[in-house]
Design an enzyme around this catalytic site. Structure first.
Site, PDB file in Angstrom:
ATOM      1  N   CYS A 180     -11.984  24.916  50.131  1.00 44.64           N
ATOM      2  CA  CYS A 180     -13.222  24.890  49.363  1.00 44.64           C
ATOM      3  C   CYS A 180     -14.316  24.142  50.111  1.00 44.64           C
ATOM      4  CB  CYS A 180     -12.982  24.253  47.999  1.00 44.64           C
ATOM      5  SG  CYS A 180     -14.479  24.042  47.006  1.00 44.64           S
TER       6      CYS A 180
ATOM      7  N   CYS B 162      -8.285  21.665  40.685  1.00 48.92           N
ATOM      8  CA  CYS B 162      -8.933  21.664  39.374  1.00 48.92           C
ATOM      9  C   CYS B 162      -9.179  23.073  38.853  1.00 48.92           C
ATOM     10  CB  CYS B 162     -10.247  20.890  39.451  1.00 48.92           C
ATOM     11  SG  CYS B 162     -11.428  21.522  40.668  1.00 48.92           S
TER      12      CYS B 162
END
Length: 399
Positions: A129, A225
């Protein structure tokens, strides 16, 4: 072309200059793009920058659609996170924009993570990410807006070494995030600011409370997450690749069936929890290999899983390596002395079990030297005999 949704108006700058911004004063009054996730860390980042004399411009990166019915805390994606980021910007009276990167995030983070697990690897999606999506897109967006600098709420520092910027661990080791940012280059670091690297979490919450920010007590986001509202990474992988959620046999070193696993999406090297055993074994055994084609999982005593050496894929080194460095194998995990020759990292003493796909990050003191992705692992303690394929787990389908 950049498509932005704007909100907010610029406010007067703050009056105090926090102790943690000595190097920022030279660019005081300059605009800076601040990534607002909707959490307390990014909110305090914008707050401190504004107090230091910068002109923060808030940007929320829409990366993933979390389950709208989920009440899970620690999720930095979805409608609630975007709404909280917008409210923070309103409280600070700074401009606010939203950038939709969901397609890019799916292509460069979600799909590679799922495919990695489906092929018996354990990738770190936070590394993907930050280095494939978040940091590059923030810098590109800043360029398009004519903004020279970018700030995030990461708990890391940047320091000068040898005339160039280097990434360093945060002052608070309990919050350090340098492991997932190890690929940042000196050129990227030149434009990046990390105010949180000088603070503890408790200090950050205290600053938020003092400023009346409504996110002061909000739960911190967690690793993986984006998978939390799906019930965890294993359940997400099994949903997207159903064959990975099918149970299979546990085999010992002699090929005997000793139990069952819940599906390769739910197991990784070194794991024992969640395995179903048919009977007790003379010594505790852990996942040693995963064969995705046959859904077989081989188990062995922990001594045979210890890491002696690892070959890295696509390593990046920010400076010449010392004869002995320290390697971190997990986020905020301990470090182990190693030597490096080419793509191979050798452990001076056997390290903990390591799965293919994991990031291996090297340090010299608090400074990040670089790292790469584990692609081949040599296992076993020095006083143990190699047990077939357990000695070297490479890219042929075994872990």
């Amino acid at each position: 072309m950049v498509h932005l949704i704007g909100y907010g108006r610029r406010a007067e700058t703050g009056t105090s200059l926090p102790w943690c911004f000595p190097r920022m004063t030279k660019r005081a009054m300059a605009k800076i793009l601040v990534a607002l996730s909707g959490g307390v860390d990014s909110a305090v980042t914008a707050l401190l920058l504004k107090e230091a004399g910068w002109e923060p411009v808030g940007i929320h990166l829409r990366l993933f659609d979390s389950d709208p019915e989920s009440l899970a805390e620690g999720v930095c994606c979805g409608d609630q996170a975007a709404a909280d980021a917008r409210m923070v910007a309103a409280q600070l009276d700074i401009p606010f924009y939203v950038r939709d990167l969901r397609d890019l995030f799916r292509e460069h983070v979600v799909e590679p993570t799922v495919e990695g697990y489906a092929h018996a690897e354990t990738p770190n999606p936070c590394v993907l990410c930050n280095h494939r999506v978040r940091i590059p897109e923030l810098l590109r967006l800043a360029d398009s807006l004519g903004i020279p600098a970018v700030a995030t709420g990461h708990y890391v520092r940047k320091i000068q070494h040898g005339g160039e910027w280097r990434l360093a661990e945060a002052r608070d080791p309990r919050r350090d995030q340098s492991y997932v940012l190890y690929r940042l280059t000196p050129q990227q670091l030149e434009r990046l600011e990390f105010p949180m690297g000088e603070l503890t979490k408790e200090e950050a919450r205290a600053r938020a409370r003092a400023a009346g920010l409504f996110v002061a007590e909000k739960a911190s986001s967690v690793d993986l997450c984006f998978a939390k509202t799906a019930g965890g990474i294993g359940r997400m992988v099994a949903t997207m690749r159903p064959e990975t959620g099918q149970p299979g046999p546990l085999l010992d070193e002699r090929g005997r069936v000793v139990g069952e696993h819940p599906g390769i999406a739910f197991v990784t090297v070194g794991q024992r929890r969640g395995l179903r055993w048919r009977s007790t074994t003379p010594e505790r055994k852990y996942v040693a290999e995963v064969a995705p084609d046959t859904r077989e999982v081989r188990v062995a005593p922990r001594a045979r899983l210890l890491t002696r050496a690892v070959r890295l894929a696509d390593p990046v080194w920010h400076e010449p390596l010392p004869s002995v460095a320290e390697a971190r194998l997990r986020y905020q995990g301990p470090r182990f002395p190693v030597s490096v020759e080419g793509e191979w990292v050798s452990f001076l003493e056997p390290g903990p079990p390591l799965a293919r796909g994991q990031a291996v990050v090297l340090y010299d003191g608090d400074r990040v030297l670089g790292g790469g992705t584990a692609t081949e692992v040599v296992r076993g303690a020095p006083d143990t005999e190699p047990a077939g394929a357990l000695a070297v787990a490479g890219s042929t389908g075994s872990r």
